[in-house]
Scaffold this motif. Structure first.
Motif, PDB file in Angstrom:
ATOM      1  N   MET A 111      77.274 -52.949   1.232  1.00 22.85           N
ATOM      2  CA  MET A 111      78.314 -53.336   0.127  1.00 22.85           C
ATOM      3  C   MET A 111      78.536 -52.407  -1.107  1.00 22.85           C
ATOM      4  O   MET A 111      79.337 -51.821  -1.206  1.00 22.85           O
ATOM      5  N   VAL A 112      77.281 -51.945  -1.644  1.00 23.73           N
ATOM      6  CA  VAL A 112      77.393 -51.105  -2.789  1.00 23.73           C
ATOM      7  C   VAL A 112      77.627 -49.794  -2.262  1.00 23.73           C
ATOM      8  O   VAL A 112      78.435 -48.917  -2.823  1.00 23.73           O
ATOM      9  N   GLY A 113      77.152 -49.409  -1.001  1.00 21.51           N
ATOM     10  CA  GLY A 113      77.013 -48.084  -0.543  1.00 21.51           C
ATOM     11  C   GLY A 113      78.611 -47.779  -0.043  1.00 21.51           C
ATOM     12  O   GLY A 113      79.216 -46.636  -0.367  1.00 21.51           O
ATOM     13  N   ALA A 114      79.454 -48.799   0.110  1.00 15.72           N
ATOM     14  CA  ALA A 114      80.784 -48.531   0.604  1.00 15.72           C
ATOM     15  C   ALA A 114      81.506 -48.059  -0.688  1.00 15.72           C
ATOM     16  O   ALA A 114      82.426 -47.478  -0.776  1.00 15.72           O
ATOM     17  N   ARG A 115      81.184 -48.927  -1.797  1.00 11.98           N
ATOM     18  CA  ARG A 115      81.891 -48.526  -2.976  1.00 11.98           C
ATOM     19  C   ARG A 115      81.499 -47.182  -3.334  1.00 11.98           C
ATOM     20  O   ARG A 115      82.539 -46.523  -4.063  1.00 11.98           O
ATOM     21  N   THR A 116      80.383 -46.348  -3.231  1.00 11.81           N
ATOM     22  CA  THR A 116      80.224 -45.245  -3.792  1.00 11.81           C
ATOM     23  C   THR A 116      80.766 -44.376  -2.811  1.00 11.81           C
ATOM     24  O   THR A 116      81.657 -43.278  -3.176  1.00 11.81           O
ATOM     25  N   SER A 117      80.858 -44.451  -1.369  1.00 10.81           N
ATOM     26  CA  SER A 117      81.503 -43.777  -0.499  1.00 10.81           C
ATOM     27  C   SER A 117      83.098 -43.724  -0.496  1.00 10.81           C
ATOM     28  O   SER A 117      83.791 -42.702  -0.579  1.00 10.81           O
ATOM     29  N   ILE A 118      83.700 -44.852  -0.802  1.00  9.55           N
ATOM     30  CA  ILE A 118      84.990 -44.969  -1.034  1.00  9.55           C
ATOM     31  C   ILE A 118      85.533 -44.413  -2.490  1.00  9.55           C
ATOM     32  O   ILE A 118      86.634 -43.712  -2.480  1.00  9.55           O
ATOM     33  N   ALA A 119      84.631 -44.379  -3.526  1.00 12.34           N
ATOM     34  CA  ALA A 119      85.052 -43.949  -4.818  1.00 12.34           C
ATOM     35  C   ALA A 119      85.071 -42.350  -4.461  1.00 12.34           C
ATOM     36  O   ALA A 119      85.792 -41.520  -5.204  1.00 12.34           O
ATOM     37  N   VAL A 120      83.832 -41.549  -4.030  1.00  8.29           N
ATOM     38  CA  VAL A 120      83.956 -40.305  -3.777  1.00  8.29           C
ATOM     39  C   VAL A 120      84.970 -39.909  -3.011  1.00  8.29           C
ATOM     40  O   VAL A 120      85.617 -38.681  -3.496  1.00  8.29           O
ATOM     41  N   ALA A 121      85.307 -40.434  -2.018  1.00  8.17           N
ATOM     42  CA  ALA A 121      86.432 -39.780  -1.171  1.00  8.17           C
ATOM     43  C   ALA A 121      87.672 -39.862  -1.673  1.00  8.17           C
ATOM     44  O   ALA A 121      88.467 -38.996  -1.605  1.00  8.17           O
ATOM     45  N   LEU A 122      87.892 -41.128  -2.329  1.00  3.26           N
ATOM     46  CA  LEU A 122      89.114 -41.336  -2.944  1.00  3.26           C
ATOM     47  C   LEU A 122      89.475 -40.356  -4.208  1.00  3.26           C
ATOM     48  O   LEU A 122      90.539 -39.771  -4.329  1.00  3.26           O
ATOM     49  N   VAL A 123      88.572 -40.281  -4.936  1.00  2.37           N
ATOM     50  CA  VAL A 123      88.777 -39.200  -6.319  1.00  2.37           C
ATOM     51  C   VAL A 123      88.885 -37.689  -5.213  1.00  2.37           C
ATOM     52  O   VAL A 123      89.651 -36.884  -5.839  1.00  2.37           O
ATOM     53  N   ALA A 124      88.241 -37.401  -4.363  1.00  2.00           N
ATOM     54  CA  ALA A 124      88.152 -36.123  -3.777  1.00  2.00           C
ATOM     55  C   ALA A 124      89.766 -35.858  -3.273  1.00  2.00           C
ATOM     56  O   ALA A 124      90.020 -34.748  -3.384  1.00  2.00           O
ATOM     57  N   VAL A 125      90.100 -36.992  -2.594  1.00  2.00           N
ATOM     58  CA  VAL A 125      91.472 -36.687  -2.097  1.00  2.00           C
ATOM     59  C   VAL A 125      92.405 -36.585  -2.862  1.00  2.00           C
ATOM     60  O   VAL A 125      93.256 -35.969  -2.968  1.00  2.00           O
ATOM     61  N   GLY A 126      92.270 -37.326  -4.307  1.00  2.04           N
ATOM     62  CA  GLY A 126      93.131 -37.050  -5.397  1.00  2.04           C
ATOM     63  C   GLY A 126      93.226 -36.070  -6.019  1.00  2.04           C
ATOM     64  O   GLY A 126      94.423 -35.493  -6.261  1.00  2.04           O
ATOM     65  N   ILE A 127      91.960 -35.233  -5.924  1.00  2.00           N
ATOM     66  CA  ILE A 127      91.923 -33.894  -6.555  1.00  2.00           C
ATOM     67  C   ILE A 127      92.768 -32.841  -5.422  1.00  2.00           C
ATOM     68  O   ILE A 127      93.357 -32.228  -5.864  1.00  2.00           O
ATOM     69  N   GLY A 128      92.442 -33.015  -4.133  1.00  2.00           N
ATOM     70  CA  GLY A 128      93.188 -32.372  -3.129  1.00  2.00           C
ATOM     71  C   GLY A 128      94.667 -32.225  -3.363  1.00  2.00           C
ATOM     72  O   GLY A 128      95.511 -31.342  -3.188  1.00  2.00           O
ATOM     73  N   MET A 129      94.964 -33.574  -3.345  1.00  2.00           N
ATOM     74  CA  MET A 129      96.531 -33.768  -3.438  1.00  2.00           C
ATOM     75  C   MET A 129      97.170 -33.329  -5.042  1.00  2.00           C
ATOM     76  O   MET A 129      98.250 -32.918  -4.827  1.00  2.00           O
ATOM     77  N   GLY A 130      96.464 -33.804  -6.014  1.00  2.00           N
ATOM     78  CA  GLY A 130      96.947 -33.266  -7.209  1.00  2.00           C
ATOM     79  C   GLY A 130      97.085 -31.985  -7.501  1.00  2.00           C
ATOM     80  O   GLY A 130      97.943 -31.435  -8.432  1.00  2.00           O
ATOM     81  N   VAL A 131      96.243 -31.127  -6.942  1.00  2.00           N
ATOM     82  CA  VAL A 131      96.325 -29.646  -7.143  1.00  2.00           C
ATOM     83  C   VAL A 131      96.993 -28.860  -6.056  1.00  2.00           C
ATOM     84  O   VAL A 131      97.795 -28.106  -6.116  1.00  2.00           O
ATOM     85  N   GLY A 132      96.531 -29.274  -4.614  1.00  2.00           N
ATOM     86  CA  GLY A 132      97.152 -28.810  -3.487  1.00  2.00           C
ATOM     87  C   GLY A 132      98.725 -28.872  -3.211  1.00  2.00           C
ATOM     88  O   GLY A 132      99.335 -27.883  -2.971  1.00  2.00           O
ATOM     89  N   VAL A 133      99.129 -30.165  -3.561  1.00  2.00           N
ATOM     90  CA  VAL A 133     100.662 -30.554  -3.344  1.00  2.00           C
ATOM     91  C   VAL A 133     101.543 -29.425  -4.132  1.00  2.00           C
ATOM     92  O   VAL A 133     102.458 -28.781  -3.658  1.00  2.00           O
ATOM     93  N   PRO A 134     101.266 -29.426  -5.453  1.00  2.00           N
ATOM     94  CA  PRO A 134     102.039 -28.633  -6.545  1.00  2.00           C
ATOM     95  C   PRO A 134     101.926 -27.168  -6.108  1.00  2.00           C
ATOM     96  O   PRO A 134     103.047 -26.534  -6.424  1.00  2.00           O
ATOM     97  N   LEU A 135     100.947 -26.724  -5.498  1.00  2.00           N
ATOM     98  CA  LEU A 135     100.585 -25.146  -5.165  1.00  2.00           C
ATOM     99  C   LEU A 135     101.564 -25.034  -3.987  1.00  2.00           C
ATOM    100  O   LEU A 135     102.138 -23.974  -3.708  1.00  2.00           O
ATOM    101  N   GLY A 136     101.639 -26.176  -2.857  1.00  2.18           N
ATOM    102  CA  GLY A 136     102.280 -25.869  -1.790  1.00  2.18           C
ATOM    103  C   GLY A 136     103.627 -25.765  -1.872  1.00  2.18           C
ATOM    104  O   GLY A 136     104.666 -24.960  -1.352  1.00  2.18           O
ATOM    105  N   LEU A 137     104.366 -26.656  -2.909  1.00  4.18           N
ATOM    106  CA  LEU A 137     105.634 -26.712  -3.331  1.00  4.18           C
ATOM    107  C   LEU A 137     105.938 -25.562  -3.965  1.00  4.18           C
ATOM    108  O   LEU A 137     107.217 -25.055  -3.670  1.00  4.18           O
TER     109      LEU A 137
END
Length: 271
Positions: A62-88
């Motif tokens: 249960m706590v490991g799920a919290r860790t994995s989801i938090a890391v992946a979610l923020v990493a995807v947020g970084i990718g979208m937040g930087v990558g999408v404006p660059l692509g546009l």
């Protein structure tokens, strides 16, 4: 009825619910050691058994799920937040210097295996969840940059974009008001895929000791700790391994279902 979407959403929400519940309650403390109760098989007191330190595996999952989801979610947020404006920006400047620079930068990052470079980054700057997020996020940037550029280029050719340009709208305003809403469905689908890859990357980094550090539970480190006890207590390795498989499977099915639901050309083609 889209079965992939339903199954994927169910599996994904199951782990998200477990992660959220872990903030309020877990069957046992993940920091309490019970050496006398180590390596117990699943029983009424410990539904998924205990690990080599006597910790409740269900609580660790249960706590490991919290860790994995938090890391992946923020990493995807970084990718979208930087990558999408660059692509546009690259699409708006098609054939220009900015477009060329962004495209070559994407090629440079794609030239190296993402997990290997992520391991290098965390090894240089130190192990930990924050550095794992940065390392995974960096390799999400070119994925979203290339996707948004390619999708935006096709939208730039449409008549309503020509009308917007004739009306005197700037390229930035057109990208924000017209291009982005028309490619949002592709970004959402890709986001779920990168989310699942982020789960795998976090587990891989934790497996080699470069992800979240003790006492924070992590599915990857649970697998690493269990690799020498597979014959003695196979549940210690099977359970976190199944958690990773089901989480990634759920996200991939969710992405596949969202693609079918959001793309009108695919509606009705698949059961």
């Amino acid at each position: 009825m889209n079965r992939n979407l339903i199954i994927g959403m169910f599996l994904s929400l199951l782990f998200v619910a477990a992660a959220l519940l872990s903030f309020l309650w877990t069957p046992a403390s993940t920091e309490t050691l019970n050496i006398s109760g180590r390596l117990q098989a699943p029983n009424w007191d410990n539904w998924l058994g205990t690990d080599h330190f006597g910790r409740d595996i269900l609580s660790m999952i249960m706590v490991g799920a919290r860790t994995s989801i938090a890391v992946a979610l923020v990493a995807v947020g970084i990718g979208m937040g930087v990558g999408v404006p660059l692509g546009l920006a690259a699409a708006a400047n098609q054939g220009g210097l900015l477009d060329e620079f962004i495209s070559r930068l994407n090629d440079l990052i794609f030239a190296f295996p993402s997990l290997v470079i992520a391991i290098l980054i965390t090894a240089v700057f130190g192990a930990g969840a924050v550095n794992a997020i940065i390392a995974i996020g960096i390799f999400n940037i070119p994925v979203f940059a290339r996707l948004s550029r390619g999708a935006a280029l096709s939208v730039w050719q449409r008549e309503f974009i020509l009308a917007a340009r004739t009306a005197g709208k700037s390229a930035a305003r057109i990208s924000t008001e017209h291009i982005l809403p028309n490619i949002a469905n592709l970004l959402i689908v890709q986001g779920t895929i990168q989310f699942s890859l982020g789960i795998l990357a976090e587990a891989g980094l934790s497996y080699v000791g470069l992800g979240a550090q003790p006492p924070i539970p992590s599915w990857g480190r649970m697998l690493a700790d269990a690799q020498t006890m597979v014959t003695l207590a196979p549940h210690v390795a099977i359970i976190p391994g199944m958690a990773i498989v089901l989480m990634v499977l759920g996200l991939n099915l969710l992405g596949d279902g969202l693609r079918d639901a959001l793309d009108p050309r695919l509606k009705g083609r698949r059961a």
